[in-house]
Structure formats: structure tokens, C-alpha cells
Enzyme design. Sequence first.
Site, PDB file in Angstrom:
ATOM      1  N   ARG A 147      68.225  -3.933 -25.216  1.00  0.00           N
ATOM      2  CA  ARG A 147      68.251  -3.909 -26.685  1.00  0.00           C
ATOM      3  C   ARG A 147      69.386  -4.771 -27.240  1.00  0.00           C
ATOM      4  O   ARG A 147      69.131  -5.793 -27.867  1.00  0.00           O
ATOM      5  CB  ARG A 147      68.368  -2.459 -27.186  1.00  0.00           C
ATOM      6  CG  ARG A 147      67.161  -1.594 -26.829  1.00  0.00           C
ATOM      7  CD  ARG A 147      65.908  -2.022 -27.553  1.00  0.00           C
ATOM      8  NE  ARG A 147      64.764  -1.179 -27.278  1.00  0.00           N
ATOM      9  CZ  ARG A 147      64.485  -0.041 -27.898  1.00  0.00           C
ATOM     10  NH1 ARG A 147      65.281   0.391 -28.858  1.00  0.00           N
ATOM     11  NH2 ARG A 147      63.423   0.665 -27.576  1.00  0.00           N
ATOM     12  N   HIS A 177      69.147   2.149 -23.312  1.00  0.00           N
ATOM     13  CA  HIS A 177      70.424   2.196 -24.023  1.00  0.00           C
ATOM     14  C   HIS A 177      71.505   2.724 -23.083  1.00  0.00           C
ATOM     15  O   HIS A 177      71.226   3.544 -22.196  1.00  0.00           O
ATOM     16  CB  HIS A 177      70.351   3.144 -25.229  1.00  0.00           C
ATOM     17  CG  HIS A 177      69.731   2.544 -26.445  1.00  0.00           C
ATOM     18  ND1 HIS A 177      68.962   3.275 -27.326  1.00  0.00           N
ATOM     19  CD2 HIS A 177      69.776   1.282 -26.974  1.00  0.00           C
ATOM     20  CE1 HIS A 177      68.562   2.505 -28.316  1.00  0.00           C
ATOM     21  NE2 HIS A 177      69.043   1.293 -28.124  1.00  0.00           N
ATOM     22  N   ARG A 189      61.936  -0.366 -36.078  1.00  0.00           N
ATOM     23  CA  ARG A 189      63.111   0.412 -36.492  1.00  0.00           C
ATOM     24  C   ARG A 189      63.983  -0.295 -37.528  1.00  0.00           C
ATOM     25  O   ARG A 189      65.002   0.261 -37.960  1.00  0.00           O
ATOM     26  CB  ARG A 189      63.954   0.792 -35.261  1.00  0.00           C
ATOM     27  CG  ARG A 189      63.208   1.664 -34.263  1.00  0.00           C
ATOM     28  CD  ARG A 189      64.133   2.375 -33.310  1.00  0.00           C
ATOM     29  NE  ARG A 189      64.989   3.328 -34.008  1.00  0.00           N
ATOM     30  CZ  ARG A 189      65.930   4.069 -33.395  1.00  0.00           C
ATOM     31  NH1 ARG A 189      66.124   3.936 -32.107  1.00  0.00           N
ATOM     32  NH2 ARG A 189      66.669   4.907 -34.090  1.00  0.00           N
ATOM     33  N   ASP A 210      61.869   7.484 -36.098  1.00  0.00           N
ATOM     34  CA  ASP A 210      62.979   7.448 -35.149  1.00  0.00           C
ATOM     35  C   ASP A 210      64.346   7.592 -35.807  1.00  0.00           C
ATOM     36  O   ASP A 210      65.371   7.485 -35.127  1.00  0.00           O
ATOM     37  CB  ASP A 210      62.936   6.137 -34.352  1.00  0.00           C
ATOM     38  CG  ASP A 210      61.797   6.123 -33.347  1.00  0.00           C
ATOM     39  OD1 ASP A 210      61.284   7.205 -33.017  1.00  0.00           O
ATOM     40  OD2 ASP A 210      61.424   5.030 -32.890  1.00  0.00           O
ATOM     41  N   CYS A 267      71.328  10.810 -28.380  1.00  0.00           N
ATOM     42  CA  CYS A 267      70.577   9.962 -29.299  1.00  0.00           C
ATOM     43  C   CYS A 267      70.530  10.557 -30.704  1.00  0.00           C
ATOM     44  O   CYS A 267      70.509   9.822 -31.689  1.00  0.00           O
ATOM     45  CB  CYS A 267      69.154   9.753 -28.793  1.00  0.00           C
ATOM     46  SG  CYS A 267      69.033   8.788 -27.265  1.00  0.00           S
TER      47      CYS A 267
END
Length: 294
Positions: free
Chosen positions: A155, A184, A110, A85, A287
Site C-alpha cells: 500500500r 499493512h 477508500r 471501511d 485497524c
Amino acid sequence: MSTHPTLPQTQQPGPEAAERIAQHRRYLMCRPEHFTVSYRINPWMEPARPTDTAKALRQWQELHDTYLRLGHEVELIDPVPGLPDMVYTANGGFIIDGRALGVRFRVPERRGEERPFMDWFAAHGFEVIEPVEVQEGEGDFLLVGDTILAGTGFRSVGDSHREVADVFGREVVSLRLIDPRFYHLDTAIAVLDPVQGHSGVDRANIAYLPTAFDDHSRAVLAERFPDAIAVSDEDGAVFGLNTASDGRNVIVSPRAVGFIGQLRDRGYIPVPVDLSELLLGGGGIKCCTLELRG
């Protein structure tokens, strides 16, 4: 060498385009050399569904080349094996005026990305601030004029909003996301123009998906951005709002047909780029794009 044909008629500027001014951008990107979906940390990810790394690389390259064609700068961070990612560089930090606030990911998958991004910032002359609170960078922090819009709900934690306000000395407006598909803030709001309006009122410089937010956040957005573009659920569901804009050109998913029309009506120039393969990991154009504000 990539070739870039003339934009078709559906992508030509609307009547207000002469009033829109493209502003130079400097972006950080990461080649998806190790892209795959081997775990599930958002509703878009299905590990049982095959992914095509070569296709992801081709689509990513088209986005990269589009930024260069529009006159922007692109810096690259080296991809790290085992961190698929990392391509979603927007989650790697938040940078204003040469100060880079690092990230603390909520999900363990992550967390290996945190140090490589902070090391890159330090090596390239940014003042690095190590975060205390859990937050995921420009995924949940969006700069609009002198104001930071800050997302929470899935998040980034609410305390990170106070931290980002302290680090950058800016007003922070908290917004709560309620649809897990839009985990997000940058999946539900697009900053189209960095210019802030007069008297505290922002004029037509964001687009957003109303159904992604709770009632209070919708009221805040309606009050602060009375001329914002409200995007349909259909266009939101194809990550239409996960865009990058220089104030004139808006890089956008070609599947967000209605939003493309809305952009043209407001004088922006939509520039469609397909990142369908990277959407399998729950990411899109924004992103994959971290703005480096020196």
C-alpha cells in the site's frame, strides 16, 4: 450497559506484570454502521460472503467499551454512507505531538475517506499536513520510542517514508512486507511498549511475524529488537498481531492462543476481544484504533 466479568485465569498477569505500567491512551474510532464487503481490495475480502453489520457493531462496541474500562479515552468520527471501511480508523492518518499527517490511499475505493479524517483532525485542534505521497497512515507507520517503523510493499510507497521523516523529524526504519495477507505493517508488527531501550537497542517492546517480511527487513528487526516476540504463522493468520497495547494490557484476538501465552510470559496482560466479523473486511483490533497523540 455492558458488564465486564473478571478475567479468567488464562488472562491473568504473568510474574513480570508488576514491572509493566499501563499508559493512558486517546483513540479515534468509527462505528461500523455501514460495514459490508462490497468490493475486494485485500485477500480477506470476499464480496460473495454475507456480512452481518449488527454483529460487527456488537463486536466493535465491545472493543470500544474495553478501552473505556481500562481507563482510556475514545473519540468518535461520524461514519459516512458509502464508505464501509471507515471503521478502520488506523488508516485515516498518523499523529505525533499534535501534528496529523493525512493519508492518500492507493486504492480508489477508500479515497473518499481522506477528507473526512483530515477535517476531523482540524476540527479537533490538530495541525493537519496534507500528504504528497501514497501512504495509509498508522496502518503502515508505527511509533516505537522515538523511531517510526514504516511499511511498504503493498500500500504505502517508499517515498512516503521520506515524507513522514520530514514531517515529524524522526528516524524512520523501512520494512518490506511480502505476504499479501499482511498488506499493512500493523498486521505483522505489534508495538507492545512505547519505551525505547538504551544505546539504541530496543528491549522486548514489539512482537512480529517473521514470515511477513523480506530477508533484509527480518535482519533489521532482529538487530534492533533482539528480545522481540516472534509470533507463529498460525497466530499471525488470525490477525493476532493486529493489537492495541497500553504497555501493560494488550487487546488481542482470542484466536491467537500461542501469542496470548507469549504475552503472559513477558508480563503483559492479554485482554481478548473478538472482531471476527470485521476481519471479513481485512481489519482487526489495531485497524479499528487510531492513536491521537497530542
